[in-house]
Design a protein around this motif. Structure first.
Motif, PDB file in Angstrom:
ATOM      1  N   ALA A 155      16.294 -66.861  11.066  1.00  0.00           N
ATOM      2  CA  ALA A 155      15.591 -66.086  10.049  1.00  0.00           C
ATOM      3  C   ALA A 155      16.255 -66.167   8.680  1.00  0.00           C
ATOM      4  O   ALA A 155      15.632 -65.841   7.690  1.00  0.00           O
ATOM      5  N   ILE A 156      17.517 -66.582   8.633  1.00  0.00           N
ATOM      6  CA  ILE A 156      18.218 -66.653   7.350  1.00  0.00           C
ATOM      7  C   ILE A 156      17.812 -67.941   6.660  1.00  0.00           C
ATOM      8  O   ILE A 156      18.458 -68.975   6.778  1.00  0.00           O
ATOM      9  N   SER A 157      16.689 -67.896   5.958  1.00  0.00           N
ATOM     10  CA  SER A 157      16.179 -69.060   5.249  1.00  0.00           C
ATOM     11  C   SER A 157      16.349 -68.940   3.741  1.00  0.00           C
ATOM     12  O   SER A 157      16.167 -69.912   3.037  1.00  0.00           O
ATOM     13  N   ILE A 158      16.661 -67.741   3.269  1.00  0.00           N
ATOM     14  CA  ILE A 158      16.822 -67.528   1.824  1.00  0.00           C
ATOM     15  C   ILE A 158      18.313 -67.367   1.516  1.00  0.00           C
ATOM     16  O   ILE A 158      18.930 -66.399   1.946  1.00  0.00           O
ATOM     17  N   PRO A 159      18.907 -68.282   0.813  1.00  0.00           N
ATOM     18  CA  PRO A 159      20.343 -68.134   0.490  1.00  0.00           C
ATOM     19  C   PRO A 159      20.575 -67.004  -0.495  1.00  0.00           C
ATOM     20  O   PRO A 159      19.801 -66.805  -1.433  1.00  0.00           O
ATOM     21  N   ILE A 160      21.613 -66.258  -0.292  1.00  0.00           N
ATOM     22  CA  ILE A 160      21.976 -65.157  -1.175  1.00  0.00           C
ATOM     23  C   ILE A 160      22.919 -65.691  -2.250  1.00  0.00           C
ATOM     24  O   ILE A 160      23.981 -66.222  -1.946  1.00  0.00           O
ATOM     25  N   THR A 161      22.500 -65.563  -3.492  1.00  0.00           N
ATOM     26  CA  THR A 161      23.287 -66.059  -4.620  1.00  0.00           C
ATOM     27  C   THR A 161      24.139 -64.932  -5.184  1.00  0.00           C
ATOM     28  O   THR A 161      23.621 -63.891  -5.581  1.00  0.00           O
ATOM     29  N   PHE A 162      25.424 -65.140  -5.195  1.00  0.00           N
ATOM     30  CA  PHE A 162      26.353 -64.153  -5.730  1.00  0.00           C
ATOM     31  C   PHE A 162      26.762 -64.554  -7.147  1.00  0.00           C
ATOM     32  O   PHE A 162      27.030 -65.728  -7.417  1.00  0.00           O
ATOM     33  N   GLU A 163      26.785 -63.573  -8.031  1.00  0.00           N
ATOM     34  CA  GLU A 163      27.242 -63.781  -9.396  1.00  0.00           C
ATOM     35  C   GLU A 163      28.669 -63.270  -9.543  1.00  0.00           C
ATOM     36  O   GLU A 163      29.087 -62.350  -8.849  1.00  0.00           O
ATOM     37  N   GLU A 164      29.397 -63.887 -10.455  1.00  0.00           N
ATOM     38  CA  GLU A 164      30.774 -63.469 -10.718  1.00  0.00           C
ATOM     39  C   GLU A 164      30.812 -62.651 -12.001  1.00  0.00           C
ATOM     40  O   GLU A 164      30.330 -63.099 -13.042  1.00  0.00           O
ATOM     41  N   CYS A 165      31.366 -61.460 -11.928  1.00  0.00           N
ATOM     42  CA  CYS A 165      31.435 -60.577 -13.094  1.00  0.00           C
ATOM     43  C   CYS A 165      32.354 -61.188 -14.150  1.00  0.00           C
ATOM     44  O   CYS A 165      33.464 -61.633 -13.843  1.00  0.00           O
ATOM     45  N   LEU A 166      31.893 -61.211 -15.382  1.00  0.00           N
ATOM     46  CA  LEU A 166      32.677 -61.798 -16.466  1.00  0.00           C
ATOM     47  C   LEU A 166      33.870 -60.938 -16.842  1.00  0.00           C
ATOM     48  O   LEU A 166      34.812 -61.438 -17.461  1.00  0.00           O
ATOM     49  N   ASP A 167      33.856 -59.653 -16.470  1.00  0.00           N
ATOM     50  CA  ASP A 167      34.949 -58.743 -16.828  1.00  0.00           C
ATOM     51  C   ASP A 167      36.000 -58.639 -15.734  1.00  0.00           C
ATOM     52  O   ASP A 167      37.185 -58.850 -15.980  1.00  0.00           O
ATOM     53  N   CYS A 168      35.556 -58.281 -14.510  1.00  0.00           N
ATOM     54  CA  CYS A 168      36.525 -58.073 -13.430  1.00  0.00           C
ATOM     55  C   CYS A 168      36.634 -59.251 -12.475  1.00  0.00           C
ATOM     56  O   CYS A 168      37.582 -59.324 -11.697  1.00  0.00           O
ATOM     57  N   GLY A 169      35.680 -60.164 -12.487  1.00  0.00           N
ATOM     58  CA  GLY A 169      35.733 -61.329 -11.625  1.00  0.00           C
ATOM     59  C   GLY A 169      35.215 -61.103 -10.226  1.00  0.00           C
ATOM     60  O   GLY A 169      35.223 -62.040  -9.415  1.00  0.00           O
ATOM     61  N   ASP A 170      34.748 -59.894  -9.891  1.00  0.00           N
ATOM     62  CA  ASP A 170      34.214 -59.631  -8.556  1.00  0.00           C
ATOM     63  C   ASP A 170      32.832 -60.249  -8.408  1.00  0.00           C
ATOM     64  O   ASP A 170      32.078 -60.408  -9.379  1.00  0.00           O
TER      65      ASP A 170
END
Length: 276
Positions: free
Chosen positions: A96-111
């Motif tokens: 069922a996992i057909s949609i990849p989850i895109t994570f962004e990197e915070c420009l301030d803290c890097g999380d």
């Protein structure tokens, strides 16, 4: 992208839906193995009162508001085998996992984060915990941005990339048009693209201030001139002509009228007078 009710779902929303669906599948698997509200042991033979037939198919009343398929309940006193059911559910979960989850990197803290207010509305990769709504990440109206940074409409809409904004009701009067709010950081960056440096922007402010002063003086003089024309229209002349002084010739006496006449030597003016 998927459309729901006329609205296009974002990647973050689709990822959240997928996580909830997987969580529901795991919850269902746990309920198949041991339902907390089931009085009988799931490994024992199910009673006839818990079996429901629907269109020829047998289902087990779980007592929790939903039905379980008969295949998961052992028959003829044989112990239940949950391996097949677990494998089937695991296959569903993995497939069922057909949609990849895109994570962004915070420009301030890097999380890493999936979505945030600044990312969703302005495309600025900063998480919600690092957002400073009263400082660096404050909002500015289109009118204020044009006045303070000397930007034109084409700088907002036509210059690539167009600046993103959010619409809000006007707090001064709800019947007025909606305000367009822009991210201050992006407006300042666009101003630097237009004018190059802060010194040039300051110089343009000074030039426009001088032009406003000149225009104000011209407007004042025009109004004063109009006022003088209205108050003393009979004495006002656009051009002041040079005054002419007459040089009269010798006097001529008129015995009939008992007066004198003399004529200007430079113009045809004739003056008649009496000597006392």
């Amino acid at each position: 992208m998927t459309e729901t009710g006329g609205r296009v779902l974002t990647d973050a929303e689709k990822a959240r839906i997928e996580r909830n669906r997987i969580k529901a599948l795991h919850l269902r698997q746990a309920k198949l193995v041991a339902h907390p509200y089931q009085k009988k042991n799931i490994n024992s033979v199910a009673g006839e009162e818990s079996v429901i037939k629907v269109q020829g198919a047998k289902y087990i009343d779980s007592g929790g508001g939903f039905l379980l398929e008969q295949a998961v309940i052992p028959t003829s006193g044989q112990p239940i085998t949950t391996g097949a059911a677990s494998t089937e559910i695991n296959k569903v979960s993995n497939d069922a996992i057909s949609i990849p989850i895109t994570f962004e990197e915070c420009l301030d803290c890097g999380d890493a984060f999936v979505e945030s207010y600044l990312l969703s509305n302005f495309g600025h990769s900063v998480c919600d915990k690092c957002r400073d709504p009263d400082g660096r990440h404050s909002l500015i109206t289109r009118t204020e941005a044009k006045a303070e940074y000397l930007l034109k409409d084409c700088d907002f809409d036509r210059r690539d990339p167009p600046l993103r904004y959010i619409s809000r009701k006007n707090p001064h009067n709800v019947r007025w048009g909606e305000m367009k709010l822009y991210l201050l950081m992006q407006v300042e960056k666009r101003a630097m693209e237009v004018w190059g440096t802060e010194e040039e922007l300051s110089r343009q402010h000074e030039l426009r201030e001088e032009q406003r002063e000149v225009t104000k003086v011209k407007k004042y003089n025009k109004q004063m001139k109009q006022l003088r024309m209205e108050m003393r229209s009979s004495l006002f002349t656009k051009e002041t002509k040079a005054t002419h002084e007459h040089e009269f010739g010798p006097d001529t006496y008129n015995e009939t009228d008992d007066n004198y006449t003399h004529t200007c030597l430079k113009c045809p003016y004739t003056e008649t007078y009496e000597k006392m």
